[in-house]
Design an enzyme around this catalytic site. Structure first.
Site, mmCIF file in Angstrom:
data_model
loop_
_atom_site.group_PDB
_atom_site.id
_atom_site.type_symbol
_atom_site.label_atom_id
_atom_site.label_comp_id
_atom_site.label_asym_id
_atom_site.label_seq_id
_atom_site.Cartn_x
_atom_site.Cartn_y
_atom_site.Cartn_z
ATOM 1 N N ARG A 1 0.829 -1.220 0.000
ATOM 2 C CA ARG A 1 0.000 0.000 0.000
ATOM 3 C C ARG A 1 0.863 1.269 0.000
ATOM 4 O O ARG A 1 0.511 2.272 0.628
ATOM 5 C CB ARG A 1 -0.933 0.046 1.225
ATOM 6 C CG ARG A 1 -1.996 -1.015 1.281
ATOM 7 C CD ARG A 1 -3.046 -0.819 0.191
ATOM 8 N NE ARG A 1 -4.209 -1.666 0.412
ATOM 9 C CZ ARG A 1 -4.282 -2.940 0.043
ATOM 10 N NH1 ARG A 1 -3.280 -3.536 -0.566
ATOM 11 N NH2 ARG A 1 -5.388 -3.633 0.269
ATOM 12 N N SER B 1 -10.684 -0.345 2.835
ATOM 13 C CA SER B 1 -9.970 -0.376 4.119
ATOM 14 C C SER B 1 -9.582 1.043 4.523
ATOM 15 O O SER B 1 -8.936 1.754 3.749
ATOM 16 C CB SER B 1 -8.684 -1.191 3.993
ATOM 17 O OG SER B 1 -8.971 -2.495 3.580
ATOM 18 N N GLU C 1 -5.226 4.705 5.737
ATOM 19 C CA GLU C 1 -4.827 4.330 4.372
ATOM 20 C C GLU C 1 -5.175 5.400 3.321
ATOM 21 O O GLU C 1 -4.326 5.755 2.509
ATOM 22 C CB GLU C 1 -5.451 2.974 4.029
ATOM 23 C CG GLU C 1 -4.643 2.165 3.041
ATOM 24 C CD GLU C 1 -4.832 2.674 1.649
ATOM 25 O OE1 GLU C 1 -3.827 2.916 0.966
ATOM 26 O OE2 GLU C 1 -5.990 2.866 1.225
HETATM 27 N N1 EPU Z 1 -11.118 -10.079 10.669
HETATM 28 C C1 EPU Z 1 -11.753 -9.828 11.860
HETATM 29 N N2 EPU Z 1 -12.840 -8.988 11.847
HETATM 30 C C2 EPU Z 1 -13.312 -8.435 10.696
HETATM 31 C C3 EPU Z 1 -12.680 -8.734 9.477
HETATM 32 C C4 EPU Z 1 -11.569 -9.566 9.493
HETATM 33 O O1 EPU Z 1 -11.351 -10.295 12.903
HETATM 34 O O2 EPU Z 1 -14.281 -7.668 10.788
HETATM 35 C C5 EPU Z 1 -9.912 -10.942 10.699
HETATM 36 C C6 EPU Z 1 -10.174 -12.360 10.237
HETATM 37 O O3 EPU Z 1 -9.442 -13.223 11.055
HETATM 38 C C7 EPU Z 1 -9.607 -12.415 8.845
HETATM 39 C C8 EPU Z 1 -8.477 -11.402 8.931
HETATM 40 O O4 EPU Z 1 -8.944 -10.399 9.846
HETATM 41 O O5 EPU Z 1 -9.145 -13.682 8.547
HETATM 42 C C9 EPU Z 1 -8.148 -10.771 7.593
HETATM 43 O O6 EPU Z 1 -9.344 -10.250 7.009
HETATM 44 P P1 EPU Z 1 -9.528 -10.168 5.424
HETATM 45 O O7 EPU Z 1 -9.171 -11.454 4.791
HETATM 46 O O8 EPU Z 1 -10.870 -9.593 5.144
HETATM 47 O O9 EPU Z 1 -8.386 -9.172 4.968
HETATM 48 P P2 EPU Z 1 -7.833 -7.819 5.581
HETATM 49 O O10 EPU Z 1 -6.418 -8.042 5.941
HETATM 50 O O11 EPU Z 1 -8.749 -7.271 6.607
HETATM 51 C C10 EPU Z 1 -6.891 -6.951 3.281
HETATM 52 C C11 EPU Z 1 -6.929 -5.692 2.454
HETATM 53 C C12 EPU Z 1 -8.221 -5.608 1.656
HETATM 54 C C13 EPU Z 1 -8.314 -6.831 0.761
HETATM 55 C C14 EPU Z 1 -8.266 -8.101 1.631
HETATM 56 C C15 EPU Z 1 -8.196 -9.346 0.788
HETATM 57 C C16 EPU Z 1 -5.594 -4.055 3.638
HETATM 58 C C17 EPU Z 1 -5.577 -2.787 4.437
HETATM 59 N N3 EPU Z 1 -6.806 -4.523 3.311
HETATM 60 O O12 EPU Z 1 -7.923 -6.854 4.271
HETATM 61 O O13 EPU Z 1 -8.123 -4.449 0.822
HETATM 62 O O14 EPU Z 1 -9.509 -6.820 0.004
HETATM 63 O O15 EPU Z 1 -7.048 -8.087 2.445
HETATM 64 O O16 EPU Z 1 -6.942 -9.426 0.201
HETATM 65 O O17 EPU Z 1 -4.540 -4.578 3.316
HETATM 66 C C18 EPU Z 1 -8.673 -2.141 0.548
HETATM 67 O O18 EPU Z 1 -7.457 -1.912 0.532
HETATM 68 O O19 EPU Z 1 -9.522 -1.221 0.437
HETATM 69 C C19 EPU Z 1 -9.150 -3.512 0.763
HETATM 70 C C20 EPU Z 1 -10.437 -3.812 0.904
#
Ligand code: EPU
Length: 344
Positions: free
Chosen positions: A165, A238, A333
């Site tokens: 990012r 995000s 972000e």
């Molecule tokens: N989780 C929670 N609560 C929640 C959501 C998630 O506890 O409300 C935990 C879960 O354990 C889950 C973990 O967090 O397994 C990771 O969640 P997720 O797979 O949804 O991914 P993320 O790390 O929260 C990132 C990117 C997203 C992207 C997803 C999928 C960033 C800041 N965000 O989210 O990007 O879609 O991975 O690759 O890196 C964006 O940048 O706008 C965006 C949506």
């Protein structure tokens, strides 16, 4: 010459639906349009803001200068061989449409980035990434107008200094205006299906015959399940980055919180900010204007006419909570522009 409008509402030009206004607004359809707009703003001593789809921006107030929306379009295949091809895209092309276009043509590399809002020109700024893929994996180079010299230059992938990012464009804000971006896409490379959500999606299927379009469809289904559609519920995806912490800190946090979610690497780890925020009880929180999405705690939403300040105040309260409970500092972000924060 571009049409210049005065006192323009930006509400439908930012996906958080913030009702800010621009003192001046214009749309640039060519490099010449861009040059004219910039020269005019410079002559008036006005600040400029280059806008793509407005999907990674928070307007903290009105913008007192010139907003230039980049509308340079065009899709062009180059250097086609039996295995790969280069796809050059205009900065104003909608990103998601290009993902579907490349996937339909049988090319691999974009499919995991389906449904990310915004334009091609904005995508390198934050090095968009999702489901195990980042823009920097396929980007060859880009053409940009360098405002310090007035010249159109080409920056290679390496020169863009991409990381999670992050890119050169975040460190030298306002210097480069992206005009066109080139990607090398492959007809044969392996599809990236390792991310937990995609593994789950395809768990009962034979994945050996999947096409890039199938993967794009899967990504769209997963995103629609978890992330709010900005057209229905305004948001910028995000709101925080996943913080990267040293391995020692990760291990000690993990000892105290065994179900801590994240992505540990060799000597550092990316913590799932959504997990931290969720644990603090913010998921689904809302006041009468803004809130935290009820299916993904990383996403702040504008329920009803919230201002940029409303969203930023909520973000501050969340950051303080996460800091005091876990000792982890969250970084915002999207870019923050307008009002007293102009220039940040
Ligand atoms: N989780 C929670 N609560 C929640 C959501 C998630 O506890 O409300 C935990 C879960 O354990 C889950 C973990 O967090 O397994 C990771 O969640 P997720 O797979 O949804 O991914 P993320 O790390 O929260 C990132 C990117 C997203 C992207 C997803 C999928 C960033 C800041 N965000 O989210 O990007 O879609 O991975 O690759 O890196 C964006 O940048 O706008 C965006 C949506």
């Amino acid at each position: 010459m571009n049409v210049l409008q005065e006192a323009v509402s930006l509400r439908d030009k930012n996906s958080l639906g913030i009702d800010a206004s621009a003192r001046y607004f214009t749309r640039a359809r060519s490099t010449d349009d861009l040059r004219h707009a910039i020269a005019w703003a410079d002559a008036q001593n006005l600040e400029t803001l280059i806008l793509g789809g407005g999907s990674n921006l928070v307007f903290a107030g009105d913008f007192s200068g010139l907003v230039v929306q980049v509308g340079i379009t065009g899709r062009c295949w180059q250097e086609i061989n039996s295995d790969s091809a280069v796809l050059e895209l205009g900065a104003g092309e909608p990103w998601h449409d290009c993902v579907l276009y490349a996937a339909k043509a049988g090319y691999r590399g974009f499919e995991n980035l389906a449904l990310i809002p915004g334009t091609v020109g904005a995508a390198p700024v934050q090095n968009i990434g999702a489901y195990g893929t980042e823009l920097s994996d396929t980007m060859v180079d880009l053409t940009a107008l360098d405002r310090t010299t007035g010249k159109v230059i080409r920056l290679t992938n390496e020169q863009c200094r991409f990381s999670y990012r992050d890119s050169l464009f975040k460190h030298e804000p306002g210097r480069y205006i992206i005009i066109r971006v080139r990607f090398r896409l492959s007809r044969t490379r392996d599809l990236q299906l390792q991310y937990h959500d995609l593994k789950d999606y395809f768990s009962d299927q034979d994945t050996s015959q999947l096409t890039p379009s199938d993967v794009a469809q899967a990504v769209m289904a997963v995103r629609r399940r978890k992330l709010p559609d900005p057209d229905q519920l305004p948001n910028v995806g995000s709101f925080f980055k996943n913080p990267v912490i040293p391995g020692t800190e990760w291990r000690s946090l993990k000892e105290r919180h065994p179900d801590l979610a994240g992505y540990p690497a060799e000597d550092s780890a990316k913590v799932a900010a959504a997990w931290l925020i969720d644990q603090c009880g913010w998921k689904g929180y809302r006041n009468d204007r803004v809130g935290v999405h009820n299916r993904q705690a990383l996403v702040l939403v504008n329920h009803s006419d919230g201002s940029g300040q409303d969203v930023l105040n909520l973000a501050s309260r969340i950051r303080e909570d996460v800091q005091s409970r876990f000792g982890v500092r969250l970084e915002i972000e999207p870019g923050v522009v307008g009002g007293a924060t102009t220039g940040l």
